[in-house]
Design an enzyme around this catalytic site. Structure first.
Site, PDB file in Angstrom:
ATOM      1  N   CYS A 193      13.521  53.837  53.872  1.00 23.37           N
ATOM      2  CA  CYS A 193      12.718  52.799  53.218  1.00 23.37           C
ATOM      3  C   CYS A 193      12.472  53.155  51.751  1.00 23.37           C
ATOM      4  CB  CYS A 193      11.426  52.572  53.987  1.00 23.37           C
ATOM      5  SG  CYS A 193      10.604  51.002  53.564  1.00 23.37           S
ATOM      6  N   LYS A 241      11.096  61.224  57.622  1.00 26.57           N
ATOM      7  CA  LYS A 241      10.708  60.700  56.320  1.00 26.57           C
ATOM      8  C   LYS A 241       9.662  61.606  55.675  1.00 26.57           C
ATOM      9  CE  LYS A 241       9.274  56.415  54.030  1.00 26.57           C
ATOM     10  NZ  LYS A 241       8.797  55.038  54.241  1.00 26.57           N
ATOM     11  N   GLU A 270      16.243  51.425  59.824  1.00 23.93           N
ATOM     12  CA  GLU A 270      14.978  52.087  60.135  1.00 23.93           C
ATOM     13  C   GLU A 270      14.354  51.480  61.398  1.00 23.93           C
ATOM     14  OE1 GLU A 270      10.673  52.744  57.827  1.00 23.93           O
ATOM     15  OE2 GLU A 270      12.044  51.129  57.233  1.00 23.93           O
TER      16      GLU A 270
END
Length: 507
Positions: A382, A327, A263
């Site tokens: 994440c 995301k 990320e």
């Protein structure tokens, strides 16, 4: 002075519950943590059951106490991100940790209420487990949800992980709570408690007999790059440039079928990256026939909601269009600012903290190899892999089958804490639920390869710079949990509670 003795006893009990909660959280980090948590919960039920004869206020505070101890220990790494990285005043950072822990403890307190409500029920263990499941489900979506530190993820090292492919992590939670209650009632109901526990433990291995996914194609060669860059570098343009250079060179030095960087490996907005960087990676991919995946800061043109940036995974395949995944499930305060809380973000310096939210139905990432069918990867960024039902829904509703999962993460925000190990267990649970292997590419750790049974096949040490090379077998198929989601375990729990309430009114 005899009148003061009950007060002293109450305070000792509250302290004992707080300590037991902290020990319960710490046990999750141990090799057989899923087993150890069961007798620890039994001790907590014993302490709470002693509060049944006292006022409701005391019972509520008692049940809050163990939840507070549990989450303060389990979530203390938030202090590192707020104080050490974000620069927030230490007292305010401590208060934020306790505030979040208190909010999470409230859910545990609500879940524990069934001990008081159904204290005389012959199925009180089932009712406690059912209530706990519903409250944990509630915790996964209230205020966008924060189901971190549930009881389920410890079952990757416990007795009940085998039910995850059938009914998901909430079913693991149900059995943990129920088994701990059956252990509690052994002191009075030896036969009932002992036989029921023996039956469930003997039954568990049978759940592992069926495999719902099967290998597909030849194994894939992968390289997962762990840069180990301090989070403080994001405030330093020279540091950001060194990080970009490292990941650029590391990817171009690889010869694997799939190369994954973590990320925000390129932690500048996409349009501000060094000239020609992405084009050169495309040329490398075309020449080497390697597929690349890495994290960047995405940038949207003329966004209607005013949110210009996104937390993005960018994929580059040989002679293929660029892939992107934004995301979808964002972290409150870390990645988006809830209405009315902009003052909180201003208390510490975190750039790009109000991201745009990606769609929930984004396509899977295609990985192509010469002479073979494409492999499709479900991407998460994440803490998106905390939400098992959301991932199962994506797998269920996609028009392309997922063959593996890839999570890219940067946990440098949380320093040398237990956060990486906690997220690794969550990823293991996701593999168990879906029957798919998983790749984890992280900045500081834990970079790992997981099998379809959730087992760690290979990993890099934390806080080291290196590359994890492995062969990964893709899988195809769907588990019952992917097909049904949480509907069965939630339905069972609701029916049990309705039955308990009906019986309570009759008697």
């Amino acid at each position: 002075m005899d009148w003061q003795l009950p007060k002293v006893r109450n305070r000792i009990q509250l302290l004992a519950l707080f300590v037991l909660g902290a020990i319960l959280a710490g046990a999750a980090e141990l090799p057989f943590g899923g087993w150890i948590q069961i007798p620890l919960l039994t001790l907590i039920w014993w302490q709470l059951h002693k509060s049944n004869q006292q006022a409701f206020k005391h019972y509520f505070v008692a049940s809050m106490s163990f939840g507070l101890g549990y989450f303060v220990l389990g979530l203390w790494w938030i202090y590192i991100s707020l104080h050490d990285i974000g620069g927030m005043y230490w007292l305010l950072s401590v208060a934020a940790v306790f505030l979040l822990a208190g909010g999470m403890a409230l859910f545990f307190s609500l879940a524990s209420l069934s001990i008081r409500i159904f204290k005389d029920s012959p199925i009180s263990g089932l009712l406690l487990a059912a209530n706990w499941v519903l409250v944990e489900w509630l915790r996964s979506w209230v205020l966008t949800g924060f189901p971190w530190m549930g009881l389920a993820e410890s079952q990757v090292n416990g007795p009940f992980g085998a039910v995850a492919p059938y009914l998901g992590g909430l079913a693991c939670t149900f059995l943990v709570v129920w088994a701990s209650w059956q252990l509690y009632i052994l002191r009075k109901q030896v036969r009932v408690g002992g036989i029921s526990l023996l039956c469930i433990f003997l039954l568990m291995p049978a759940f592992s007999w069926w495999q719902f996914t099967k290998p597909q194609g030849e194994p894939l060669s992968v390289e997962l790059i762990q840069g180990n860059f301090a989070q403080s570098l994001i405030f330093n343009p020279d540091g950001v440039f060194r990080q970009i250079q490292f990941y650029d060179q590391a990817m171009k030095s690889s010869h694997a079928d799939l190369i994954v960087s973590p990320e925000t490996a390129f932690s500048w907005p996409e349009t501000n990256l060094p000239s020609g960087l992405l084009d050169s990676l495309q040329v490398f991919s075309n020449q080497s026939q390697s597929t690349l995946l890495f994290g960047i800061i995405g940038r949207r043109q003329n966004p209607p909601d005013g949110r210009e940036f996104s937390n993005r995974a960018l994929g580059i395949g040989p002679n293929a269009p660029t892939y992107q995944y934004d995301k979808s499930h964002l972290v409150p305060f870390g990645e988006f600012i809830p209405p009315g809380f902009h003052w909180f973000i201003k208390a510490f310096s975190v750039p790009l903290s109000d991201f745009a939210r990606g769609a929930t139905d984004q396509a899977f990432f295609p990985i192509t190899r010469s002479g073979q069918d494409p492999i499709y990867a479900a991407i998460t960024i994440c803490y998106e892999d905390v939400f098992g039902s959301e991932l199962a829904s994506r797998l269920r509703e996609s028009n392309k089958p997922a063959n593996l999962m890839i999570n890219i993460t940067n946990l440098a925000w949380f320093g040398a804490s237990q956060a990486p190990a906690q997220q690794l267990r969550l990823s293991q649970l996701r593999s168990l639920e879906t029957g798919l292997p998983a790749l984890r590419a992280t900045n500081t750790g834990i970079t790992a390869v997981l099998g379809p049974d959730g087992k760690v096949l290979a990993q890099l040490p934390e806080f080291t710079q290196g590359t994890l090379t492995a062969k990964v077998q893709a899988y195809s198929g769907k588990t019952p949990y992917v097909a049904w989601g949480n509907t069965p375990i939630l339905s069972i729990s609701c029916l049990l509670l309705i039955l308990g309430l009906i019986r309570q009114k009759r008697f």
